[in-house]
Scaffold this active site. Structure first.
Site, PDB file in Angstrom:
ATOM      1  N   GLU A 136       4.469  11.921  -5.977  1.00 11.65           N
ATOM      2  CA  GLU A 136       5.047  11.020  -4.974  1.00 11.65           C
ATOM      3  C   GLU A 136       3.989  10.644  -3.941  1.00 11.65           C
ATOM      4  O   GLU A 136       3.048  11.401  -3.682  1.00 11.65           O
ATOM      5  CB  GLU A 136       6.228  11.742  -4.283  1.00 11.65           C
ATOM      6  CG  GLU A 136       6.902  10.897  -3.203  1.00 11.65           C
ATOM      7  CD  GLU A 136       8.289  11.387  -2.812  1.00 11.65           C
ATOM      8  OE1 GLU A 136       8.658  12.509  -3.192  1.00 11.65           O
ATOM      9  OE2 GLU A 136       9.002  10.627  -2.125  1.00 11.65           O
ATOM     10  N   ASN A 156      16.647   6.889  -6.579  1.00  9.50           N
ATOM     11  CA  ASN A 156      16.437   8.333  -6.442  1.00  9.50           C
ATOM     12  C   ASN A 156      17.413   8.863  -5.399  1.00  9.50           C
ATOM     13  O   ASN A 156      17.590   8.247  -4.340  1.00  9.50           O
ATOM     14  CB  ASN A 156      15.005   8.600  -5.963  1.00  9.50           C
ATOM     15  CG  ASN A 156      14.805  10.039  -5.536  1.00  9.50           C
ATOM     16  OD1 ASN A 156      14.740  10.942  -6.376  1.00  9.50           O
ATOM     17  ND2 ASN A 156      14.723  10.283  -4.228  1.00  9.50           N
ATOM     18  N   GLU A 157      18.057   9.979  -5.696  1.00  9.35           N
ATOM     19  CA  GLU A 157      18.988  10.607  -4.756  1.00  9.35           C
ATOM     20  C   GLU A 157      19.836   9.541  -4.061  1.00  9.35           C
ATOM     21  O   GLU A 157      19.836   9.418  -2.824  1.00  9.35           O
ATOM     22  CB  GLU A 157      18.235  11.509  -3.769  1.00  9.35           C
ATOM     23  CG  GLU A 157      17.518  12.629  -4.499  1.00  9.35           C
ATOM     24  CD  GLU A 157      16.988  13.773  -3.620  1.00  9.35           C
ATOM     25  OE1 GLU A 157      16.971  13.652  -2.388  1.00  9.35           O
ATOM     26  OE2 GLU A 157      16.598  14.807  -4.211  1.00  9.35           O
ATOM     27  N   GLU A 205      13.703  16.746 -10.543  1.00  6.54           N
ATOM     28  CA  GLU A 205      13.048  17.416  -9.413  1.00  6.54           C
ATOM     29  C   GLU A 205      13.505  18.865  -9.403  1.00  6.54           C
ATOM     30  O   GLU A 205      14.718  19.134  -9.366  1.00  6.54           O
ATOM     31  CB  GLU A 205      13.405  16.752  -8.068  1.00  6.54           C
ATOM     32  CG  GLU A 205      12.674  15.448  -7.842  1.00  6.54           C
ATOM     33  CD  GLU A 205      12.913  14.825  -6.467  1.00  6.54           C
ATOM     34  OE1 GLU A 205      13.153  15.560  -5.488  1.00  6.54           O
ATOM     35  OE2 GLU A 205      12.860  13.586  -6.388  1.00  6.54           O
ATOM     36  N   GLN A 238       5.922  19.326  -6.651  1.00  6.05           N
ATOM     37  CA  GLN A 238       5.260  18.141  -7.161  1.00  6.05           C
ATOM     38  C   GLN A 238       3.873  18.525  -7.644  1.00  6.05           C
ATOM     39  O   GLN A 238       3.369  19.579  -7.275  1.00  6.05           O
ATOM     40  CB  GLN A 238       5.200  17.072  -6.084  1.00  6.05           C
ATOM     41  CG  GLN A 238       6.566  16.647  -5.586  1.00  6.05           C
ATOM     42  CD  GLN A 238       6.505  15.410  -4.713  1.00  6.05           C
ATOM     43  OE1 GLN A 238       5.464  14.866  -4.426  1.00  6.05           O
ATOM     44  NE2 GLN A 238       7.689  14.985  -4.248  1.00  6.05           N
TER      45      GLN A 238
END
Ligand code: AHR
Length: 513
Positions: free
Chosen positions: A46, A195-196, A317, A366
């Site tokens: 990210e 995302n989310e 994730e 990540q």
């Protein structure tokens, strides 16, 4: 006579070991049918802290850190050894603020942007679509592009699909790509639609997101190849989210549902990444092992609507999340990585392997310098973390056939609570070689393990182990090689079984031929 006594003692030793085993595992080779999708060993990059800038990318004119087109060569070398199968980019929360057209074309003409999610830092967009996709090709990793559904438009996402995947000459977007130096499309199959969506991706209700999803998915063209669409999935145990998506998304419009779960002690008090108590360790492991329940329950919901398991669960994730290292930017999520993280990685990957009939992709959060990273960088210095070593040791499972196991183990108990001490998974690769990965999370006690091989006749056994003197040990920029895999000698063939002594808080991978 001496020889006879020696042989007798060896047999006696094996027998006692086997009888006194605290953990018993049986391989069920006859039931082996599902392949461990290599994408379970996927990663996530990210625009956050120093994941991209300083992590992967150091700028085209950097003469201090060896690079090619601005991409660090030391990072590429380490990641190639890891065999990264798939890489998710550009976020995370960042993805729903990202406008990809600002990150293409001549670098000096790209507009700057404010990274509003992660510290309001100014980014110059010098690392964009072409840089990321070219880098994936060098790495041999499949790209997973996370589309902006929160603040973008269906047109913007449809254009991104065309820019990256359509043949030159078919419309303005691929022609723009050609003008930017890339005549042929890249192979971009996997697309995330937001995302989310329940949080930073727009704070939507699941019912609303399902409709928005359908709209965006409609304009993403399956030309020239079919795309693989991943819907923004549930947070932790939000089972309603999965249920409603399974009900409302047309079958031909999605391929996978996401799921996010972090091993965090508490969101208010995450604790230090290095200076933690056994009780904090126990809490982290409780959270990590909760993945078993999450995957089982979300899968069971999916089974109701998709009994043939044509749709995947993508845990896009996961990982341990602690306080940032003191003195670093609080929004950059830079943490150290100790043997606790090795325990989280090993146990979680065992869970994914064992559920490979439904879990087809996972992305550790990540990859560099953020959360449970496999690589840490500081200017020209680079450190491989314990998590790196676990993922490297486990990569033998990629695309191998999972062997179902039964496992009986003792408890690792602390303060009146208990967790299963040992976790395991096994697979058979295309050459018929069997790999068994074992994790003993007990912070204090070694484990005697007996593994029944069933019909498999093992002629040779080798292994590697990751262990250290202290649970809190880590590889630092000053001492980068404190924790690294070693040859494992405490596993022996004993007829149809293997007898193993696994030290406290260690991970081992055995190879049987
Ligand atoms: O990984 C850090 C952040 O955690 C991601 O951007 C977001 O998706 C999640 O909440």
């Amino acid at each position: 006579m001496r020889k006879l006594i020696c042989s007798f003692l060896i047999v006696l030793c094996f027998l006692t070991n086997s009888i006194s085993a605290q953990t018993r595992i049986s391989l069920n080779l006859n039931a082996a049918k599902d392949t461990i999708n290599k994408n379970i060993y996927g990663h996530f990059a990210e625009h956050l802290g120093h994941c991209i800038y300083g992590g992967f990318y150091v700028g085209d004119n950097n003469t201090k850190i060896p690079n090619k087109d601005g991409i660090r060569l030391d990072v590429m070398e380490a990641l190639k050894k890891l065999k990264v199968p798939v890489l998710r980019w550009p976020g995370g929360c960042f993805a729903d603020t990202y406008h990809w057209k600002d990150g293409i074309g001549k670098k000096s003409e790209r507009p700057s942007m404010l990274n509003v999610w992660w510290g309001n830092v100014k980014e110059d967009n010098s690392f964009g679509t072409n840089e990321f996709l070219n880098m994936c090709e060098v790495l041999g990793a499949e790209p997973y592009l996370s589309g902006n559904v929160g603040s973008g438009t269906p047109q913007e996402l449809a254009d991104w699909v065309k820019y990256t995947t359509h043949p030159k000459g078919s419309s303005p977007m691929p022609d723009l790509r050609a003008k930017n130096g890339r005549p042929n499309p890249w192979n971009v199959r996997i697309w995330g639609l937001g995302n989310e969506a329940w949080g930073c991706g727009g704070n939507m209700t699941v019912e609303h997101y399902a409709d928005v999803y359908r709209q965006y998915a409609t304009f993403m063209t399956d030309y020239p190849k079919k795309l693989y669409r991943v819907a923004s999935g549930a947070s932790d145990d939000d089972y309603k989210w999965t249920e409603v998506l399974m009900q409302k998304l047309p079958k031909n419009m999605f391929d996978a549902l996401g799921l996010h779960h972090y091993s965090v002690i508490s969101w208010d008090k995450k604790g230090s990444s290095t200076d933690y108590s056994e009780s904090e360790y126990f809490s982290s492991m409780t959270q990590a092992l909760f993945m078993e329940e999450l995957v089982s329950k979300h899968s069971a919901i999916m089974d109701k609507y998709d009994p043939k398991k044509t749709k995947a669960l993508a845990v896009d994730e996961w990982g341990g999340w602690y306080d940032v290292v003191q003195g670093t930017n609080g929004a950059f999520l830079f943490q150290q990585n100790t043997m606790r993280d090795a325990m989280i990685a090993g146990s979680t990957l065992n869970i994914f392997n064992n559920h490979c009939d439904r879990v087809k992709m996972a992305n550790l959060a990540q990859i560099i310098n953020v959360l449970q990273a496999v690589i840490l960088t500081n200017d020209e210095k680079l450190v491989l973390t314990p998590t790196y070593h676990v993922m490297e040791m486990y990569n033998v499972h990629q695309n191998a056939v999972m062997i179902p196991i039964t496992l009986n183990t003792t408890d690792y108990a602390l303060n009146g609570k208990s967790l299963k001490a040992v976790s395991a998974s096994a697979s058979k690769d295309k050459n018929g070689v069997i790999h068994i990965s074992l994790v003993n999370i007990d912070a204090n006690k070694e484990q005697k393990i007996s593994i029944d091989l069933g019909d498999f006749k093992a002629n040779a056994i080798t292994g590697r182990i990751l262990k250290s003197a202290r649970l809190q040990d880590y590889n630092s920029f000053q001492n980068p090689n404190i924790i690294k895999p070693e040859t494992f000698k405490d596993a022996k063939i004993n007829g149809g079984s293997i007898e193993v002594t696994l030290p406290a808080f260690s991970v081992a991978v055995l190879e049987l031929k």
